[in-house]
Enzyme design. Structure first.
Site, PDB file in Angstrom:
ATOM      1  N   TYR A  43      -6.340  -1.063  -7.607  1.00  0.00           N
ATOM      2  CA  TYR A  43      -5.069  -0.939  -6.851  1.00  0.00           C
ATOM      3  C   TYR A  43      -4.916  -1.986  -5.752  1.00  0.00           C
ATOM      4  CZ  TYR A  43      -7.416   2.720  -3.821  1.00  0.00           C
ATOM      5  OH  TYR A  43      -8.209   3.449  -3.006  1.00  0.00           O
ATOM      6  N   GLU A  44      -3.731  -2.073  -5.196  1.00  0.00           N
ATOM      7  CA  GLU A  44      -3.360  -3.129  -4.235  1.00  0.00           C
ATOM      8  C   GLU A  44      -3.533  -4.524  -4.823  1.00  0.00           C
ATOM      9  OE1 GLU A  44      -1.878  -0.522  -1.923  1.00  0.00           O
ATOM     10  OE2 GLU A  44      -1.657  -2.660  -1.610  1.00  0.00           O
TER      11      GLU A  44
END
Lengths: 573, 573
Positions: free
Chosen positions: A433-434
């Site tokens: 994620y990110e």
């Protein structure tokens, strides 16, 4: 197993890697005295160990639950979150004008490390709130700041980031969520967002969603995106949470780990009654989102430190306690604690070294945030360069350390009761994620290398070379220079094909340089356990981990045709 | 996602790495004609894909259940297991005199790979049965062989290995389970065993437990251990399962993965009515157990191949299907399948390469089993040397490939619905059971290096050097030689501290040598997808993975004092 905040190590890294004393010499950070820093680290350590760590296991086994009334957190989370708000732990790095303490970002980083070391799932709520604060601080109107920032600064309300949609994972330009003007300056929001961490929960009175959406007649791609402030409950005239804002929790994901962090599918405006406010300029969504995102990327890198620290503490405790087999080659045939067996000790040393490397890297980058905020333009550029390294390598190390933690436990590592498996499962998402770690590598060899034709990289490498002594480390720094020059002249495909090995090489070189610096900061006469361990770790890193990274040079120089000589169909052969 | 057995690749490796044609020239393996090999690979491929693969997901989500009546397998497993028995798939490598087909062990290895690729949990049942067959074939009495082997050879009954006890994980010498003579030649067994894979289930009419236990007045340590045959149901006069043999399933473990493989705690003789027969000589338990274990170690290495193959197929299918973002630097701004993005393609190429490397290593070792069985003493020594490599490196690669598989899926990899996470969870135990990979490394630098003062290693390295062309590969082979010489002269602690990096270096060198050989076996004029992929994989492995392993040389030569300069207490600092 109990959790103990690594206060001595955090203090040491803040002193010798971040340069906290230097920061405290400025007017802005004058409050960050040694006593204050010590008090904050000790205080959050006690709070996190006492209030948050005990919930880590039930967070995993019970998990956040999706109900008709929204997401319900496991027992005790609401109270533990309120205690965090009331203790003022959310305010450390928040702006003073909105009720924060305005202390250095690097110190707030240490606080967040401790929270996440105690309970990684739980700490995602403050992590995302910080992103929302950053976006509003830099791009929000005065009114938005006045109404929302005081609540976000204390953590009384949490924040979220709403980017991803089912048809658009990493491809932000393909987003479809719409914002239509309502004629009164506000916007009607409609669309579905996925993978929204803490997109709903029952711990606070409001949730502030920051939502990327497309305005009418906006151009295709990322240029047509704007950022909207969309609270779960609209504010009434007193600025208190009022009417429900038509945001439906469609479901939460069944994930491998991080079970106490509800990952939501959110549907905005199913009944045509979801109202948002534009943040910044129309079409300025991506710029505002990157303000949140870069911050979030550092903090995801920090999650690598969190889980590595916790996994290491658990493995060390187990290895000191578990007695099995005599030591090979020893005179005594008595069984010993497994920490005395060489390969177990090698694993533990590697866990310690990689944890400290990840911490040095992420804290060093956090220190650049403070320097950039003080107006240092070079620090800003260095931060930009280091952000993909901190995110990707920090999380790679978190996963590696959690993985070794299972191995140290042997068969007990594979059964869930021990807790080692939870860290391994929790950690895995941080590389995704990110912005996946592959996207971080692409960012490094693309935007970050090109932004100034490699001069930020070269300045860093020159400083590293000047400040390094280990033979292998100097060779690695030189190799990074060679690969960097090669990258600057290479075709896009060649850069990208070799981006990941380069990111790892460069990250290890930076960590090696920082750990050498840490080693030099230990006084020869210091015979404390901390000093002994730091000497051992810095030696191990330089002698064993740095040379490994030299083995990546061939991959980092390999051309893309090694991958494209064949078509996709051959991969199924 | 459906599973397809990699028949062309298996056939290729059997031909060019195992040398199946050579084996088929012998009387013993004359049946292993090319047509027979092809028929077996195709047949098991269809069976496994059709009958076993569809149960892989429910095996994970439902799992084996512990009940008062013993362990109940998920729906469909009993029928799918019976179909395996009736299809004769268990008999491939079993001895002909007991109803087996007596085909090469290497071919049975390919069959087991396909079963486990389809359903890794499920394939553990046959895997352990093979170990029991080996132990009885080499150490059982004629009567034991006559009564038990026909049922084990077909898989009509399954086998287990009972080593571990709560106080004795890897330390077999500390076992406490007791066997008391009953005066009639049989023994009363009492004790508790843990981590017994398929220790109970409802798929067959009987289960044959092979149990390590201590006889009265036996010496302490491993010399006091004997191996016992302890069926779940004692045989009646016709040799059919009769009276229950007082073996209680106390519980099954709550594991991170492999949920369809019940990991049992078994209590023997709670009511004083558990009867066992001695296998081989009293005090000969360890020797007999190693007969099972060495075979089991190869087959656990094979589990690495199984999960790597399945994870790769899943990731390739996803990456060909998932369309996202335009290709960087391309003229077209149309989104492409993610397999066309360089870093995704690098990940897929690495998955292919590591899967093929693991297969080459494990199959090559399996070929040494056949040669050893034909009386080739050098092959037996080479097998002994390669067994820890096949087990440890094979499973390291299985875990690495499953890990990359998650990354290829991005956010979808972390949610359980995709299946990528299951492979990652399932794979992790393979580096732990049948002797942790650390124990494999200790076996390599201890027993296996010392058994003939390094001459087996040196003979292998000389053959590898003679048959290799790549510059990096030759450098790696030479580095392995240097480390091997260093190890032979090093103190025990120094050997052990560096054992794991050495195991990895040597494994990569062996894989590099074997993959170069595979590359040369592809005709220049062959333009099939298979040939293209094999050329790309062998090039990638030699150019990128082999150089990485050179980076381990410093660790493989590092002394133990890097780990022992500090005491255990400093690790908690």
């Amino acid at each position: 197993m109990s959790f103990t905040a690594p206060v001595a190590e955090q203090r040491f890294v803040l002193d010798h890697i971040v340069g906290m004393a230097q920061l405290a010499e400025t007017d802005r950070f004058a409050a960050a005295s040694p006593d204050m820093v010590e008090a904050v680290l000790e205080g959050i350590g006690q709070f996190a160990a006492g209030e948050w760590a005990p919930l880590d296991r039930s967070g995993d086994t019970v998990g956040a639950k999706w109900t008709d009334d929204g997401v319900v957190m496991p027992k005790g989370f609401r109270e533990a979150y309120q205690a965090y708000v009331e203790g003022g732990w959310g305010t450390i790095g928040s702006p003073e004008e909105f009720g924060g303490q305005g202390l250095p970002y690097a110190l707030a980083t240490a606080v967040l490390e401790t929270l996440g070391g105690a309970n990684m799932s739980f700490a995602l709520a403050p992590t995302l709130t910080v992103g929302a604060i950053e976006a509003l601080t830099h791009h929000g109107s005065e009114e938005q700041q006045r109404l929302y920032l005081p609540h976000l600064a204390t953590g009384a309300w949490t924040g979220t980031m709403n980017l991803t949609e089912p048809q658009a994972g990493s491809d932000v330009g393909a987003l479809k969520t719409r914002a239509e003007p309502r004629g009164d300056g506000t916007w009607a929001i409609t669309g579905t967002k996925i993978y929204i961490s803490f997109g709903d929960h029952d711990m606070t009175d409001n949730i502030v969603h920051l939502v990327l959406a497309r305005t009418p007649d906006a151009p295709a791609g990322t240029k047509g995106l704007s950022l909207f402030l969309v609270p779960k409950y609209r504010l009434d005239e007193e600025g208190a949470p009022g009417a429900f804002n038509d945001i439906k929790v469609v479901s939460i994901e069944h994930k491998m780990g991080l079970h106490a962090s509800p990952t939501c599918v959110l549907s905005f405006g199913d009944n045509g009654d979801c109202i948002g406010e534009l943040i910044g300029a129309e079409g300025g969504g991506i710029a505002a989102m990157f303000t949140m995102m870069n911050n979030a990327r550092l903090n995801v890198g920090l999650e690598g430190v969190q889980v590595a620290e916790r996994a290491t503490q658990r493995a060390v405790a187990y290895a000191k306690d578990r007695v099995q087999s005599a030591r090979a080659g020893a005179a005594s045939r008595d069984s010993v604690a497994i920490i005395d067996h060489p390969d177990v000790r090698r694993m533990l040393m590697r866990m310690k070294a990689q944890t400290q490397a990840a911490r040095a890297l992420v804290y060093y980058a956090a220190g650049q945030v403070d320097r950039a905020n003080l107006g240092d333009a070079d620090a800003k550029k260095r931060l930009d360069l280091l952000t993909p390294l901190a995110k990707a390598h920090g999380t790679d190390l978190g996963c590696e350390v959690a993985d070794i933690g299972i191995q140290v436990h042997g068969g007990m590592g594979y059964v869930e009761e021990t807790g080692a498996a939870q860290h391994f499962r929790d950690a895995r998402v941080t590389r995704i994620y990110e912005g996946t770690n592959g996207i971080q590598a692409a960012d490094l060899v693309g935007r970050k290398l090109s932004m100034d034709h490699g001069s930020t990289l070269n300045a860093l490498l020159a400083e590293m070379r000047e400040g390094s002594q280990g033979e292998a480390l100097i060779a690695l720094i030189d190799a990074c220079g060679e690969v960097g020059r090669h990258m600057l002249g290479a075709a896009v495909d060649d850069r990208l094909a070799a981006s990941y090995p380069f990111l790892t090489m460069l990250s290890v070189a930076v960590c090696g340089w920082l750990l050498e610096r840490e080693g030099r900061a230990i006084d020869d006469s210091d015979s404390s356990d901390f000093a002994k361990m730091k000497r051992a770790v810095t030696r191990f890193y330089g002698d064993q981990i740095v040379p490994e990274a030299l083995g990546l040079q061939a991959s980092a120089l390999a051309p893309a045709d090694a991958l494209y000589a064949i078509g996709p169909e051959a991969f199924a052969a």
